[in-house]
Design a protein around this motif. Structure first.
Motif, PDB file in Angstrom:
ATOM      1  N   GLN A 317      45.783  36.534  32.061  1.00  0.00           N
ATOM      2  CA  GLN A 317      45.523  37.187  33.350  1.00  0.00           C
ATOM      3  C   GLN A 317      44.308  36.559  34.038  1.00  0.00           C
ATOM      4  O   GLN A 317      44.292  36.420  35.263  1.00  0.00           O
ATOM      5  CB  GLN A 317      45.301  38.690  33.160  1.00  0.00           C
ATOM      6  CG  GLN A 317      46.570  39.481  32.880  1.00  0.00           C
ATOM      7  CD  GLN A 317      47.148  39.204  31.499  1.00  0.00           C
ATOM      8  OE1 GLN A 317      46.404  39.099  30.528  1.00  0.00           O
ATOM      9  NE2 GLN A 317      48.461  39.086  31.407  1.00  0.00           N
ATOM     10  N   ARG A 318      43.313  36.141  33.257  1.00  0.00           N
ATOM     11  CA  ARG A 318      42.167  35.452  33.852  1.00  0.00           C
ATOM     12  C   ARG A 318      42.588  34.093  34.414  1.00  0.00           C
ATOM     13  O   ARG A 318      42.058  33.646  35.439  1.00  0.00           O
ATOM     14  CB  ARG A 318      41.046  35.308  32.820  1.00  0.00           C
ATOM     15  CG  ARG A 318      40.360  36.634  32.509  1.00  0.00           C
ATOM     16  CD  ARG A 318      39.104  36.454  31.685  1.00  0.00           C
ATOM     17  NE  ARG A 318      39.358  36.036  30.326  1.00  0.00           N
ATOM     18  CZ  ARG A 318      39.697  36.859  29.335  1.00  0.00           C
ATOM     19  NH1 ARG A 318      39.845  38.160  29.561  1.00  0.00           N
ATOM     20  NH2 ARG A 318      39.897  36.402  28.110  1.00  0.00           N
ATOM     21  N   PHE A 319      43.539  33.453  33.767  1.00  0.00           N
ATOM     22  CA  PHE A 319      44.093  32.205  34.308  1.00  0.00           C
ATOM     23  C   PHE A 319      44.688  32.436  35.698  1.00  0.00           C
ATOM     24  O   PHE A 319      44.449  31.659  36.631  1.00  0.00           O
ATOM     25  CB  PHE A 319      45.155  31.648  33.354  1.00  0.00           C
ATOM     26  CG  PHE A 319      46.085  30.649  33.979  1.00  0.00           C
ATOM     27  CD1 PHE A 319      45.672  29.346  34.199  1.00  0.00           C
ATOM     28  CD2 PHE A 319      47.366  31.022  34.367  1.00  0.00           C
ATOM     29  CE1 PHE A 319      46.531  28.427  34.797  1.00  0.00           C
ATOM     30  CE2 PHE A 319      48.224  30.120  34.950  1.00  0.00           C
ATOM     31  CZ  PHE A 319      47.815  28.808  35.172  1.00  0.00           C
ATOM     32  N   LEU A 320      45.456  33.512  35.849  1.00  0.00           N
ATOM     33  CA  LEU A 320      46.043  33.817  37.156  1.00  0.00           C
ATOM     34  C   LEU A 320      44.963  34.092  38.197  1.00  0.00           C
ATOM     35  O   LEU A 320      45.088  33.692  39.363  1.00  0.00           O
ATOM     36  CB  LEU A 320      46.984  35.017  37.038  1.00  0.00           C
ATOM     37  CG  LEU A 320      48.223  34.847  36.155  1.00  0.00           C
ATOM     38  CD1 LEU A 320      49.024  36.139  36.118  1.00  0.00           C
ATOM     39  CD2 LEU A 320      49.100  33.698  36.641  1.00  0.00           C
ATOM     40  N   GLN A 321      43.896  34.766  37.784  1.00  0.00           N
ATOM     41  CA  GLN A 321      42.787  35.014  38.702  1.00  0.00           C
ATOM     42  C   GLN A 321      42.138  33.709  39.154  1.00  0.00           C
ATOM     43  O   GLN A 321      41.753  33.559  40.320  1.00  0.00           O
ATOM     44  CB  GLN A 321      41.732  35.893  38.020  1.00  0.00           C
ATOM     45  CG  GLN A 321      42.138  37.340  37.837  1.00  0.00           C
ATOM     46  CD  GLN A 321      41.019  38.127  37.163  1.00  0.00           C
ATOM     47  OE1 GLN A 321      40.702  37.925  35.986  1.00  0.00           O
ATOM     48  NE2 GLN A 321      40.394  39.008  37.911  1.00  0.00           N
ATOM     49  N   ILE A 322      42.016  32.772  38.242  1.00  0.00           N
ATOM     50  CA  ILE A 322      41.440  31.467  38.582  1.00  0.00           C
ATOM     51  C   ILE A 322      42.285  30.771  39.635  1.00  0.00           C
ATOM     52  O   ILE A 322      41.764  30.246  40.630  1.00  0.00           O
ATOM     53  CB  ILE A 322      41.325  30.588  37.323  1.00  0.00           C
ATOM     54  CG1 ILE A 322      40.282  31.161  36.375  1.00  0.00           C
ATOM     55  CG2 ILE A 322      40.969  29.145  37.687  1.00  0.00           C
ATOM     56  CD1 ILE A 322      40.368  30.579  34.973  1.00  0.00           C
ATOM     57  N   ILE A 323      43.611  30.772  39.447  1.00  0.00           N
ATOM     58  CA  ILE A 323      44.495  30.120  40.418  1.00  0.00           C
ATOM     59  C   ILE A 323      44.383  30.806  41.778  1.00  0.00           C
ATOM     60  O   ILE A 323      44.383  30.155  42.830  1.00  0.00           O
ATOM     61  CB  ILE A 323      45.957  30.137  39.925  1.00  0.00           C
ATOM     62  CG1 ILE A 323      46.071  29.440  38.563  1.00  0.00           C
ATOM     63  CG2 ILE A 323      46.866  29.448  40.937  1.00  0.00           C
ATOM     64  CD1 ILE A 323      45.592  28.015  38.538  1.00  0.00           C
ATOM     65  N   SER A 324      44.244  32.130  41.777  1.00  0.00           N
ATOM     66  CA  SER A 324      44.078  32.865  43.024  1.00  0.00           C
ATOM     67  C   SER A 324      42.777  32.465  43.719  1.00  0.00           C
ATOM     68  O   SER A 324      42.763  32.195  44.936  1.00  0.00           O
ATOM     69  CB  SER A 324      44.090  34.374  42.738  1.00  0.00           C
ATOM     70  OG  SER A 324      43.952  35.113  43.929  1.00  0.00           O
ATOM     71  N   GLU A 325      41.684  32.406  42.970  1.00  0.00           N
ATOM     72  CA  GLU A 325      40.403  32.013  43.558  1.00  0.00           C
ATOM     73  C   GLU A 325      40.445  30.563  44.044  1.00  0.00           C
ATOM     74  O   GLU A 325      39.888  30.233  45.102  1.00  0.00           O
ATOM     75  CB  GLU A 325      39.274  32.202  42.544  1.00  0.00           C
ATOM     76  CG  GLU A 325      38.942  33.652  42.242  1.00  0.00           C
ATOM     77  CD  GLU A 325      38.386  34.387  43.455  1.00  0.00           C
ATOM     78  OE1 GLU A 325      37.720  33.765  44.299  1.00  0.00           O
ATOM     79  OE2 GLU A 325      38.629  35.606  43.557  1.00  0.00           O
ATOM     80  N   CYS A 326      41.100  29.697  43.295  1.00  0.00           N
ATOM     81  CA  CYS A 326      41.204  28.294  43.706  1.00  0.00           C
ATOM     82  C   CYS A 326      42.048  28.147  44.970  1.00  0.00           C
ATOM     83  O   CYS A 326      41.821  27.236  45.781  1.00  0.00           O
ATOM     84  CB  CYS A 326      41.777  27.451  42.579  1.00  0.00           C
ATOM     85  SG  CYS A 326      40.665  27.278  41.154  1.00  0.00           S
ATOM     86  N   THR A 327      43.022  29.029  45.146  1.00  0.00           N
ATOM     87  CA  THR A 327      43.798  29.035  46.386  1.00  0.00           C
ATOM     88  C   THR A 327      42.901  29.392  47.561  1.00  0.00           C
ATOM     89  O   THR A 327      42.988  28.800  48.643  1.00  0.00           O
ATOM     90  CB  THR A 327      44.970  30.032  46.275  1.00  0.00           C
ATOM     91  OG1 THR A 327      45.787  29.681  45.140  1.00  0.00           O
ATOM     92  CG2 THR A 327      45.833  30.010  47.528  1.00  0.00           C
ATOM     93  N   ARG A 328      42.002  30.335  47.355  1.00  0.00           N
ATOM     94  CA  ARG A 328      41.036  30.701  48.397  1.00  0.00           C
ATOM     95  C   ARG A 328      40.041  29.558  48.647  1.00  0.00           C
ATOM     96  O   ARG A 328      39.618  29.332  49.785  1.00  0.00           O
ATOM     97  CB  ARG A 328      40.310  31.984  48.007  1.00  0.00           C
ATOM     98  CG  ARG A 328      41.215  33.221  47.982  1.00  0.00           C
ATOM     99  CD  ARG A 328      40.441  34.496  47.712  1.00  0.00           C
ATOM    100  NE  ARG A 328      41.323  35.640  47.633  1.00  0.00           N
ATOM    101  CZ  ARG A 328      41.779  36.326  48.691  1.00  0.00           C
ATOM    102  NH1 ARG A 328      41.420  35.946  49.914  1.00  0.00           N
ATOM    103  NH2 ARG A 328      42.584  37.367  48.532  1.00  0.00           N
ATOM    104  N   VAL A 329      39.675  28.844  47.597  1.00  0.00           N
ATOM    105  CA  VAL A 329      38.807  27.674  47.764  1.00  0.00           C
ATOM    106  C   VAL A 329      39.489  26.648  48.664  1.00  0.00           C
ATOM    107  O   VAL A 329      38.867  26.096  49.585  1.00  0.00           O
ATOM    108  CB  VAL A 329      38.462  27.050  46.390  1.00  0.00           C
ATOM    109  CG1 VAL A 329      37.786  25.692  46.569  1.00  0.00           C
ATOM    110  CG2 VAL A 329      37.564  27.978  45.589  1.00  0.00           C
ATOM    111  N   ALA A 330      40.772  26.381  48.399  1.00  0.00           N
ATOM    112  CA  ALA A 330      41.507  25.402  49.204  1.00  0.00           C
ATOM    113  C   ALA A 330      41.575  25.825  50.667  1.00  0.00           C
ATOM    114  O   ALA A 330      41.453  24.994  51.572  1.00  0.00           O
ATOM    115  CB  ALA A 330      42.917  25.219  48.638  1.00  0.00           C
TER     116      ALA A 330
END
Length: 340
Positions: A317-330
């Motif tokens: 679940q933390r992995f999914l959170q990372i991808i979500s935050e990285c999407t916001r970074v992009a």
């Protein structure tokens, strides 16, 4: 191929051309992001870093930095090189190539192929040939699961359908997109959000997770490591969409699937792309995984962990959170303001 991966590949080709163009060629630059919202980049980049900790650091580097700031290098991790097939779990096999994965799940009712590579030729000479090398009989293919409608997922499905009589499964939006795609398979089975399908002794749970495409879905199913049961989630792809709308759709899908995956107890990450589930590292680690005995009978008989297993509580679940935050970074790097 999704737009983000196309841009990465184009950048890599341009970079290579510049390097081979002689002294007169101008050395290319990494992306500069002139419209970046610096404060938002900093906020979400460091939030992802904190969430990642040590256990998911490689995923943070890949999704937030490597693929965004250095796309020419990230593309090289998805070059279409031939790679040897490998058994990853007791009943799960990898039979893809460097740019796109294909998998086989062995059930008591036959074989389920997940995604089918780019075309009939690759399905025959890479996917099927890999199965044979691993001792699997392609005549036992009963189903082909297409996890999204992009060409690199569906290209070989028609060949498998016509050659082995396999039934092809995909989401309704994916079938709608494939209706006008050249070389697409005939429609067989439509999968819906929240659907559960049992094939022999393996039960698959499907969740629609649009983002990379409208018809993307994620499958949850049990796997085992020398008899030790795990729960896997298979993603159709986690590349970051170009548009702000697409990014928001992706973020919503990640949040939705975080809840679903937590309830299911997911602790194995699998993807259609080897750079996303770290198959590019995992295969070598599996081949050199040390056991305490010559004939290990359970996961406890290994000195080294299974590279696909996220063993820490809540790590997936933390992995999914990372991808979500990285999407916001992009989004912030490109000056996009997301609605929430």
């Amino acid at each position: 191929m999704c737009p983000m991966r196309f841009h990465r590949l184009a950048a890599a080709l341009a970079f290579g051309a510049a390097l081979t163009g002689g002294a007169a060629a101008q050395t290319p630059s990494i992306p500069t992001f002139p419209n970046a919202i610096h404060a938002d980049v900093a906020e979400h980049l460091n939030q992802a870093r904190i969430i990642a900790g040590k256990e998911n650091r490689q995923h943070f580097y890949r999704a937030c930095i490597y693929s965004q700031v250095y796309p020419m290098y990230a593309a090289s991790a998805q070059a279409p090189y031939l790679m040897p097939p490998i058994q990853v779990f007791d009943q799960v096999y990898w039979v893809g190539q460097g740019a796109i994965s294909a998998w086989v799940v062995k059930t008591s009712a036959g074989l389920v192929v997940i995604d089918s590579l780019n075309n009939a030729s690759q399905a025959q000479t890479i996917l099927v040939a890999g199965m044979v090398k691993l001792g699997l009989n392609p005549a036992d293919i009963k189903y082909v699961l297409l996890t999204n409608e992009n060409a690199d997922h569906i290209g070989g499905a028609k060949y498998l359908q016509e050659t082995y009589g396999a039934k092809v499964m995909a989401s309704a939006p994916a079938w709608a997109a494939m209706a006008s795609a050249a070389g697409a398979p005939m429609q067989d089975i439509v999968l819906y959000d929240g659907q559960r399908s049992t094939i022999g002794d393996v039960t698959f749970d499907f969740t629609l997770t649009p983002g990379v495409t409208a018809g993307a879905l994620t499958a949850i199913f049990p796997v085992s490591d020398k008899g030790t049961r795990r729960m896997a989630a298979f993603h159709s792809g986690l590349a970051i969409p170009d548009s702000a709308e697409g990014k928001m759709t992706q973020i919503d899908s990640l949040a939705k699937f975080a809840t679903v995956s937590q309830a299911a107890g997911v602790n194995v990450l699998m993807s259609a792309y080897g750079s996303e589930d770290l198959s590019v590292y995992g295969h070598d680690l599996l081949r050199h995984r040390r056991a305490f005995s010559r004939a290990p009978k359970s996961a406890a008989d290994f000195q080294d962990p299974h590279p696909y297993v996220m063993a820490a509580s809540g790590q997936y679940q933390r992995f999914l959170q990372i991808i979500s935050e990285c999407t916001r970074v992009a989004a912030a790097r490109n000056g996009q303001v997301l609605p929430r």
